[in-house]
Design a protein around this motif. Structure first.
Motif: not given
Length: 570
Positions: A371-393
């Protein structure tokens, strides 16, 4: 004498009449610029090492062999590639088709957004503001670079946004027809179409499997509605027909593809290699009775421990959250996946049973660590910013085409595509493009797009937290009736992304960025719905406070009907 209308009454129709032409002009500009951005780039698609699993079935069929599975890939996207090449015999047609579907996804986004307004009776956010929010969301989706580059890949991500757009549109239509409008025929039609697209979405991108099941969950309410017997029968038949169309061909085509059987068990094993290594050590130290001999477990333990250490030096920057490189363990010619197969003497059934046994065992013996492994992975998506977006120009395309040429230069690939002249032309153009310094650069005239993407990524978690807290209050309190449907829709939309991330986090790792960026459409839609929900709440609270203040100041001179209506809407 005819009384003159109040100024606010006369100005609103005028504003609405002006807004119509302005809205359609802005819409035409957004879509025109979206088309220009897509077609100003080279139209040759981009390949990578995974592409061959999607391209090989089509090329084999086009060169006279049988259409079949390659590398465990579902048949749906390879079938799409085959149809495009069969009709146009040009690889550039793949990019064009995916660009067209991407632009259509933006159009469906706006249709979904407009239809969602039905869930808010007497909305406080006017139609102009609502349309502006939807137009801004469509502009971000259509003009952001990651959407455009995804559409150039010979991968299912190129059409995922379109399928997601259809899925959410059908979901909104089903919810509106069933819960609000009580239209029986339309409800069943949208439910069947939603079931088909949900299965289709899972077929082209298995990481949406759990989310697709979640999308279908509201249809369960159909079976609880009394008196809708024929509707239940028709939906059941439509669901079975949709499943048969998409799942039966996959079942028969995958029988001759060994990787279809080994991919998931092997992935589970290598992604949890450290936990399995520790559990193997514990079992060996405790001399636990298991279905496998001690000698075999000892050899596998020593091999796994050695390969984990080797993976850390082989690719030091891969899978930081796991602490080792899972791809090295799975694909290196001498690593643990090959050694384990050798240990079981090539018996794929026994090998996969071993992988599943120890994956299940760590859940039994080390649930908190899993469960700790799953929580670490979920955190990648949400924190510190949402990585579904890629703001590179900018995005360097020359390197992408170099990688594309290398990916398809393997002798086994070359042997197949050399027999198909359009593929030879495609490879020649790809090698020429690889020598050019191509870049996708966000135009300086539209700096607002990367800035908006950055703002959306930073504010996603805050918007999620605020919207969920308000939704819980609204759904558990009888006083907040006006926004309860929108609150439920917001929770459902945010939960869709959570289901996607949870599936990937449970099976492998979200550090593979594709698993996150492919969710940009659903993330953007959920965030805008959440923002709209928060705005409705804020405006309503402000109106209620203003009326309450007027009541205290003017007392009986405040019309009772105004206060009563405000309380009822609240």
């Amino acid at each position: 004498m005819i009384a003159q209308p109040a100024s606010n009454q006369s100005s609103r129709p005028r504003r609405d009449s002006l807004w119509g032409p302005c809205y359609w002009t802005a819409l035409a500009l957004v879509f025109s610029f979206a088309v220009w951005q897509r077609f100003k780039l080279p139209l040759d698609p981009i390949a990578n090492p995974d592409t061959w699993g999607y391209l090989s079935p089509a090329l084999r069929k086009l060169t006279g062999a049988e259409f079949g599975h390659t590398n465990g890939r579902n048949f749906v996207y390879p079938g799409f590639v085959f149809l495009v090449l069969r009709l146009f015999a040009d690889f550039r047609a793949i990019t064009i088709a995916q660009h067209v579907l991407g632009v259509l996804a933006g159009a469906v986004f706006l249709l979904t957004w407009k239809r969602a307004r039905i869930f808010v009776p007497n909305p406080r956010i006017g139609r102009v503001s609502h349309d502006l929010l939807g137009l801004a969301g469509a502009a971000i989706f259509l003009l952001q670079w990651q959407t455009i580059i995804f559409e150039k890949d010979i991968r299912p991500e190129g059409i995922c946004a379109f399928v997601l757009s259809i899925t959410f549109y059908l979901l909104i239509q089903f919810l509106a027809c069933f819960f609000l409008e009580h239209r029986r025929t339309a409800t069943v039609a949208y439910a069947i179409a939603l079931a088909f697209t949900a299965i289709f979405l899972t077929s082209i991108k298995p990481s949406f499997g759990l989310a697709s099941l979640f999308v279908l969950s509201p249809i369960i309410a159909l079976f609880w509605r009394s008196g809708w017997w024929w509707q239940k029968v028709w939906f059941s038949l439509g669901f079975l027909f949709s499943a048969a169309i998409l799942l039966l061909p996959e079942h028969f085509l995958s029988r001759n593809d060994e990787m279809s059987r080994t991919f998931l068990p092997t992935t589970l094993f290598v992604a949890h290699a450290e936990l399995i290594r520790d559990q193997l050590a514990t079992d060996l130290a405790g001399n636990v009775s298991l279905p496998y001999s001690r000698d075999r477990l000892q050899r596998l333990y020593l091999a796994l421990r050695t390969e984990i250490e080797k993976s850390r030096t082989a690719r030091q920057y891969a899978y930081h959250s796991l602490g080792f490189d899972a791809d090295f363990l799975m694909y290196d010619p001498s690593s643990i996946a090959v050694q384990a197969r050798r240990e079981f003497r090539g018996d794929v059934t026994e090998l996969c049973a071993f992988y599943r046994f120890y994956y299940g065992r760590i859940w039994q013996k080390r649930p908190l660590q899993v469960l700790a492994k799953i929580a670490r992975q979920m955190q990648i998506f949400y924190l510190p910013y949402c990585r579904a977006y890629d703001p590179r120009i900018t995005r360097r395309l020359g390197g992408e085409y170099q990688y594309s040429a290398i990916s398809l230069s393997d002798p086994r690939c070359r042997k197949v595509w050399m027999g198909y002249p359009p593929a030879v032309d495609f490879m020649n153009r790809t090698e020429e493009l690889a020598r050019r310094e191509l870049r996708f650069r966000q135009p300086l005239l539209l700096p607002i797009i990367p800035a908006a993407v950055l703002l959306m990524s930073i504010s996603y978690s805050t918007c999620l937290a605020v919207a969920l807290v308000l939704a819980v209050i609204f759904l558990t309190s009888g006083r907040w009736r006006r926004l309860r449907f929108l609150a439920a829709l917001v929770v459902f939309s945010f939960s869709f992304n959570s289901a996607c991330c949870l599936e990937v986090a449970t099976i492998i790792s979200l550090e593979n960025r594709r698993y996150m960026t492919v969710q940009m459409y659903s993330t953007l839609l959920a965030q805008l719905l959440g923002f709209w929900f928060i705005l409705e709440f804020v405006v309503q609270m402000w109106e209620r406070r203003r009326v309450a203040h007027a009541s205290r100041v003017f007392g009986d001179r405040v019309p009772r009907s105004r206060t009563f209506l405000c309380e009822m809407n609240f």
